[in-house]
Design a protein around this motif. Structure first.
Motif, mmCIF file in Angstrom:
data_model
loop_
_atom_site.group_PDB
_atom_site.id
_atom_site.type_symbol
_atom_site.label_atom_id
_atom_site.label_comp_id
_atom_site.label_asym_id
_atom_site.label_seq_id
_atom_site.Cartn_x
_atom_site.Cartn_y
_atom_site.Cartn_z
ATOM 1 N N GLY A 207 -58.356 78.128 76.082
ATOM 2 C CA GLY A 207 -59.722 78.600 76.314
ATOM 3 C C GLY A 207 -60.677 78.137 75.233
ATOM 4 N N LEU A 208 -60.216 78.163 73.959
ATOM 5 C CA LEU A 208 -61.067 77.684 72.870
ATOM 6 C C LEU A 208 -61.365 76.199 73.009
ATOM 7 C CD1 LEU A 208 -59.528 79.528 69.793
ATOM 8 C CD2 LEU A 208 -61.798 79.881 70.756
ATOM 9 N N SER A 209 -60.369 75.418 73.420
ATOM 10 C CA SER A 209 -60.594 73.990 73.598
ATOM 11 C C SER A 209 -61.647 73.729 74.675
ATOM 12 C CB SER A 209 -59.282 73.300 73.963
ATOM 13 O OG SER A 209 -58.325 73.465 72.935
ATOM 14 N N ARG A 210 -61.583 74.480 75.727
ATOM 15 C CA ARG A 210 -62.584 74.303 76.788
ATOM 16 C C ARG A 210 -63.970 74.719 76.309
ATOM 17 N NH1 ARG A 210 -60.334 77.318 81.970
ATOM 18 N NH2 ARG A 210 -62.351 76.557 82.772
ATOM 19 N N ILE A 211 -64.030 75.790 75.525
ATOM 20 C CA ILE A 211 -65.329 76.199 74.956
ATOM 21 C C ILE A 211 -65.860 75.118 74.034
ATOM 22 C CG2 ILE A 211 -66.450 77.826 73.393
ATOM 23 C CD1 ILE A 211 -66.102 79.057 76.062
ATOM 24 N N GLU A 212 -64.980 74.575 73.165
ATOM 25 C CA GLU A 212 -65.397 73.513 72.248
ATOM 26 C C GLU A 212 -65.823 72.267 73.003
ATOM 27 O OE1 GLU A 212 -62.129 72.910 69.688
ATOM 28 O OE2 GLU A 212 -62.486 74.702 68.472
ATOM 29 N N GLY A 213 -65.203 72.020 74.170
ATOM 30 C CA GLY A 213 -65.591 70.873 74.978
ATOM 31 C C GLY A 213 -66.887 71.061 75.737
ATOM 32 N N GLY A 214 -67.485 72.215 75.636
ATOM 33 C CA GLY A 214 -68.765 72.450 76.297
ATOM 34 C C GLY A 214 -68.675 73.233 77.589
ATOM 35 N N ASP A 215 -67.465 73.631 77.989
ATOM 36 C CA ASP A 215 -67.305 74.393 79.229
ATOM 37 C C ASP A 215 -67.400 75.875 78.907
ATOM 38 O OD1 ASP A 215 -66.739 75.346 81.710
ATOM 39 O OD2 ASP A 215 -64.624 74.710 81.740
ATOM 40 N N LEU A 216 -68.608 76.403 78.963
ATOM 41 C CA LEU A 216 -68.821 77.812 78.631
ATOM 42 C C LEU A 216 -68.410 78.740 79.760
ATOM 43 C CD1 LEU A 216 -72.247 77.626 76.765
ATOM 44 C CD2 LEU A 216 -69.954 77.607 75.826
ATOM 45 N N THR A 217 -67.955 78.197 80.879
ATOM 46 C CA THR A 217 -67.435 79.041 81.962
ATOM 47 C C THR A 217 -65.954 79.342 81.787
ATOM 48 O OG1 THR A 217 -66.929 77.117 83.350
ATOM 49 C CG2 THR A 217 -69.154 78.067 83.532
ATOM 50 N N ALA A 218 -65.341 78.858 80.715
ATOM 51 C CA ALA A 218 -63.911 79.054 80.515
ATOM 52 C C ALA A 218 -63.589 80.519 80.267
ATOM 53 C CB ALA A 218 -63.443 78.220 79.321
ATOM 54 N N ARG A 219 -62.494 80.999 80.894
ATOM 55 C CA ARG A 219 -62.011 82.365 80.718
ATOM 56 C C ARG A 219 -60.487 82.314 80.564
ATOM 57 N NH1 ARG A 219 -66.674 82.173 80.465
ATOM 58 N NH2 ARG A 219 -68.245 83.449 81.555
ATOM 59 N N VAL A 220 -59.935 83.352 79.959
ATOM 60 C CA VAL A 220 -58.486 83.427 79.778
ATOM 61 C C VAL A 220 -57.956 84.669 80.472
ATOM 62 C CG1 VAL A 220 -58.540 82.169 77.588
ATOM 63 C CG2 VAL A 220 -58.738 84.656 77.581
ATOM 64 N N ASP A 221 -56.635 84.659 80.742
ATOM 65 C CA ASP A 221 -55.979 85.793 81.399
ATOM 66 C C ASP A 221 -55.929 86.974 80.449
ATOM 67 O OD1 ASP A 221 -54.540 87.471 82.982
ATOM 68 O OD2 ASP A 221 -52.617 86.425 82.731
ATOM 69 N N ALA A 222 -56.516 88.101 80.848
ATOM 70 C CA ALA A 222 -56.578 89.291 79.997
ATOM 71 C C ALA A 222 -55.857 90.460 80.646
ATOM 72 C CB ALA A 222 -58.036 89.659 79.701
ATOM 73 N N SER A 223 -54.741 90.169 81.343
ATOM 74 C CA SER A 223 -54.041 91.232 82.073
ATOM 75 C C SER A 223 -53.099 92.039 81.179
ATOM 76 C CB SER A 223 -53.242 90.616 83.229
ATOM 77 O OG SER A 223 -52.316 89.650 82.726
ATOM 78 N N GLY A 224 -52.738 91.535 80.012
ATOM 79 C CA GLY A 224 -51.808 92.263 79.151
ATOM 80 C C GLY A 224 -52.439 93.479 78.515
ATOM 81 N N ASP A 225 -51.573 94.437 78.085
ATOM 82 C CA ASP A 225 -52.067 95.649 77.425
ATOM 83 C C ASP A 225 -51.737 95.670 75.936
ATOM 84 O OD1 ASP A 225 -49.366 95.885 77.643
ATOM 85 O OD2 ASP A 225 -49.375 97.972 78.343
ATOM 86 N N ASP A 226 -51.319 94.526 75.385
ATOM 87 C CA ASP A 226 -51.013 94.483 73.960
ATOM 88 C C ASP A 226 -52.204 93.926 73.198
ATOM 89 O OD1 ASP A 226 -50.993 91.912 74.767
ATOM 90 O OD2 ASP A 226 -48.922 91.469 74.199
ATOM 91 N N GLU A 227 -51.952 93.575 71.912
ATOM 92 C CA GLU A 227 -53.049 93.091 71.081
ATOM 93 C C GLU A 227 -53.664 91.810 71.635
ATOM 94 O OE1 GLU A 227 -50.281 95.304 68.249
ATOM 95 O OE2 GLU A 227 -50.143 94.123 70.070
ATOM 96 N N PHE A 228 -52.841 90.904 72.155
ATOM 97 C CA PHE A 228 -53.385 89.660 72.689
ATOM 98 C C PHE A 228 -54.209 89.902 73.955
ATOM 99 C CE2 PHE A 228 -50.086 87.613 70.081
ATOM 100 C CZ PHE A 228 -50.859 86.633 69.501
ATOM 101 N N GLY A 229 -53.823 90.924 74.742
ATOM 102 C CA GLY A 229 -54.638 91.251 75.896
ATOM 103 C C GLY A 229 -56.019 91.725 75.501
ATOM 104 N N ILE A 230 -56.069 92.552 74.441
ATOM 105 C CA ILE A 230 -57.376 93.028 73.967
ATOM 106 C C ILE A 230 -58.184 91.880 73.382
ATOM 107 C CG2 ILE A 230 -58.476 94.577 72.318
ATOM 108 C CD1 ILE A 230 -56.066 96.425 72.619
ATOM 109 N N VAL A 231 -57.503 90.963 72.627
ATOM 110 C CA VAL A 231 -58.216 89.809 72.091
ATOM 111 C C VAL A 231 -58.735 88.918 73.212
ATOM 112 C CG1 VAL A 231 -57.925 87.703 70.720
ATOM 113 C CG2 VAL A 231 -56.951 89.844 69.915
ATOM 114 N N ALA A 232 -57.936 88.757 74.287
ATOM 115 C CA ALA A 232 -58.389 87.949 75.418
ATOM 116 C C ALA A 232 -59.620 88.558 76.076
ATOM 117 C CB ALA A 232 -57.249 87.803 76.430
ATOM 118 N N GLN A 233 -59.636 89.880 76.202
ATOM 119 C CA GLN A 233 -60.829 90.526 76.766
ATOM 120 C C GLN A 233 -62.053 90.268 75.881
ATOM 121 O OE1 GLN A 233 -59.861 94.667 77.274
ATOM 122 N NE2 GLN A 233 -58.033 94.231 78.532
#
Length: 653
Positions: A207-233
């Protein structure tokens, strides 16, 4: 509503930490297993060491038994009691053990029974041998009894070694188990990290690579309930906000990006230069860090940082980055004006030297510009390093393509050179402060020696002379032994007084001169005055001047060598040879009685030789002694090509 989301996410993250709990549980389990295995190996190692010490002590008992048997057979009654006591102590030591060594007989029944047998037989044997020791010795019976007792000790040793073998096998098994545990732990941690950390991180990185490439529509999977899920949200919310901001700020940011980037790069370069100066604690370290930093800032293919002596006669290479080995060796010490590197102080300024324009030409000195051309460089930028209108060094930037400088580049390079000059000045001030502190302390010691020991020896010398005169006025029957003793006393006092004066001279030796030769000639002149022995001085070649603190150490080594000649060599002449290039080599030779190989071996009795080696080691030099009885002695001091940093810094004063 939008502003409350980050706070809610942080509160949720504090309450729920499933990822941390999983990793912590795995880590604690592996740690407990590792600590258990380590504790087992330590216990087994302790037992093995105790058993080995017990076997060693049993071996001593065998030796003591045979020695005691010989004592009884020889009828040596005075030695009987001490040797009986030695065996008593050995038996008692095996019984109680010694945790400090460690020493302990294994607690297994076989070892305990064998030890009890040894104790019982020794008690009986001791009583008989003590009685036999006071009567007529029976050699055959004593030898048989000793053989039987030694066999009992051997059975104890066999029992201990048998148990030690079992412990060794168990220790090997524990070590294999630890190795298997380490492999299993590594695999488990890698799998857990891949599953719990790397996969979510890979999604976030994508997701960061896509943002850096100029694609501001990039999103990541935020279905988890752990720390990475919260960071993804939080990442998805950040992407939405960036998309909103980019639509309104793109034009204004684009207008100032290039200007701000250029200013940021310059400020970062100056800041990093200041940080390099603060981190480095020696002049070579400062030069090396600055060379790496300067090459990156200037986008050069190689960089060299040179230091100039006080009179700007030569430049010494202190640090370089990506400079070919051939150039590093050829331009280690460059006389001023012999090459486009190493500008004379009169016309030094930041300038570019196109090597293509120098094709077929050769500077007036020893350095050929074709060395740089063969290394593939097309141009060189020379930046002088000045401190209060005095040249203290130079920065050389090497490029494989033609290079031109604009006004901003010149200003940046000059500012960086100014930072380097300030850092070199700080290094010089620190070195001079340390040198002044050492000189003050040595002066204090010299004064104390002069006011105490030297005064006392001078008084004793006067009293010995008066006593000699008084003895001379006595009747003719006066004992000649008294006169001989007075003569020896007078000679001893004179030698001691000479040694103290020589020590005072060593303490007060201090030089700030750039040339080494005058100081060495002064030392030899004082030696000739003290001993009446002729000296010869030969100085060959011309090289980099020795820094002041290095000069002091070299002079002390020479003075100690001359002192040894005066005290021990019984020589007729002394020769001192100095070679300055390609590196400094100082050699002191005499035609005296020489030394044997044992006398050349450093130990606590050869204090002078040990001090000479310590002084040589303090400046990174090598010291060697060559001597043979009747063939004189040669002391050779070889200095390194790169002189110690403290001396270089101090010489910029």
């Amino acid at each position: 509503m939008t502003e409350n989301r980050p706070q809610t996410s942080r509160a949720t993250l504090r309450k729920r930490r499933p990822l941390a709990a999983k990793i912590g549980a795995i880590g604690c389990l592996l740690l407990a297993l590792a600590l258990g295995a380590i504790g087992l190996t330590l216990w087994l190692t302790w037992q093995l060491e105790g058993g080995a010490a017990a076997v060693n002590e049993a071996g001593r008992m065998r030796m003591q038994t045979w020695r005691l048997a010989q004592t009884i057979s020889a009828g040596d009654t005075p030695m009987l009691a001490p040797r009986l006591e030695q065996l008593d102590k050995s038996v008692a030591l095996l019984q109680r053990g010694d945790p400090a060594r460690p020493l302990a007989v294994p607690s297994q029944p076989a070892s305990i029974a064998a030890l009890a047998t040894v104790q019982q037989e020794w008690t009986q044997l001791r009583r008989r041998w003590q009685q036999e020791g006071t009567g007529a010795p029976q050699t055959a019976q004593v030898a048989d009894e000793a053989t039987a007792f030694v066999a009992t000790i051997d059975r104890l040793v066999d029992a201990i070694e048998h148990q030690s073998a079992r412990w060794t096998m168990l220790l090997n098994s524990a070590q294999f188990a630890m190795m298997a545990l380490a492999i299993s732990a590594a695999i488990t941690l890698l799998y857990a990290a891949q599953l719990l950390v790397f996969n979510p991180l890979e999604r976030l990185q994508d997701g960061l690579s896509r943002i850096e490439g100029g694609d501001l529509t990039a999103r990541v999977d935020a279905s988890g309930d752990d720390e990475f899920g919260i960071v993804a949200q939080g990442f998805n919310r950040m992407a939405v906000r960036l998309q909103d901001l980019y639509a309104s700020l793109e034009r204004r940011v684009q207008e100032k990006t290039e200007h701000l980037e250029a200013e940021r790069a310059r400020l970062a370069a100056l800041y990093e230069a200041t940080a390099c100066a603060a981190r480095a604690d020696t002049l070579p370290a400062l030069a090396q860090e600055f060379a790496v930093h300067m090459r990156g800032v200037a986008r050069a293919d190689a960089c060299a940082v040179r230091w100039s002596d006080e009179h700007n006669r030569r430049y010494v290479l202190l640090g370089s980055d990506r400079l070919p080995a051939e150039l590093t060796e050829a331009e280690h010490c460059v006389p001023s004006g012999d090459c486009f590197c190493g500008q004379p102080q009169g016309d030094a300024h930041t300038q570019v030297f196109p090597l293509a324009d120098l094709r077929g030409q050769r500077p007036s000195g020893r350095i050929d510009a074709r060395l740089c051309q063969r290394a593939g460089f097309a141009s060189v930028v020379s930046v002088p390093v000045r401190l209060h209108e005095r040249m203290v060094g130079e920065i050389d930037l090497f490029y494989r393509t033609p290079r031109a400088l604009d006004q901003d580049d010149r200003a940046l390079f000059d500012a960086l050179a100014c930072h380097l000059a300030g850092a070199m000045e700080a290094q010089r001030a620190d070195a001079l402060q340390r040198e002044a502190a050492v000189a003050e302390e040595r002066g204090l010691l010299a004064r104390e020696l002069h006011d105490s020991i030297a005064q006392g020896l001078a008084f004793l010398k006067i009293q010995a002379s008066l006593l000699r005169d008084a003895v001379g006025r006595e009747p003719a029957g006066q004992s000649p032994r008294v006169k001989d003793t007075l003569s020896e006393l007078d000679v001893g006092i004179r030698e001691s007084l000479s040694d103290v004066r020589e020590l005072l001279l060593h303490f007060r030796t201090r030089t700030n001169a750039e040339d080494f030769a005058p100081a060495l000639r002064t030392t030899l002149t004082k030696f000739e005055h003290q001993t009446g022995m002729p000296t010869e001085l030969h100085i060959a070649d011309e090289g980099m001047a020795l820094p002041p603190d290095v000069q002091i150490q070299v002079l002390h080594v020479v003075q100690e060598a001359l002192s040894n000649v005066r005290k021990h060599a019984a020589a007729r002449t002394v020769q001192v040879e100095v070679q300055q290039s390609p590196q400094w080599v100082i050699e002191v030779r005499d035609d005296g009685c020489g030394m044997s190989a044992d006398d050349q071996t450093p130990d606590e009795t050869h204090v002078g030789m040990r001090i000479m080696r310590e002084r040589a080691a303090s400046i990174g030099a090598a010291l060697s002694f060559t001597s043979a009885p009747g063939a004189g002695t040669r002391v050779r001091l070889t200095l390194p090509r790169a002189l110690p940093a403290s001396g270089l810094v101090a010489e910029t004063a």
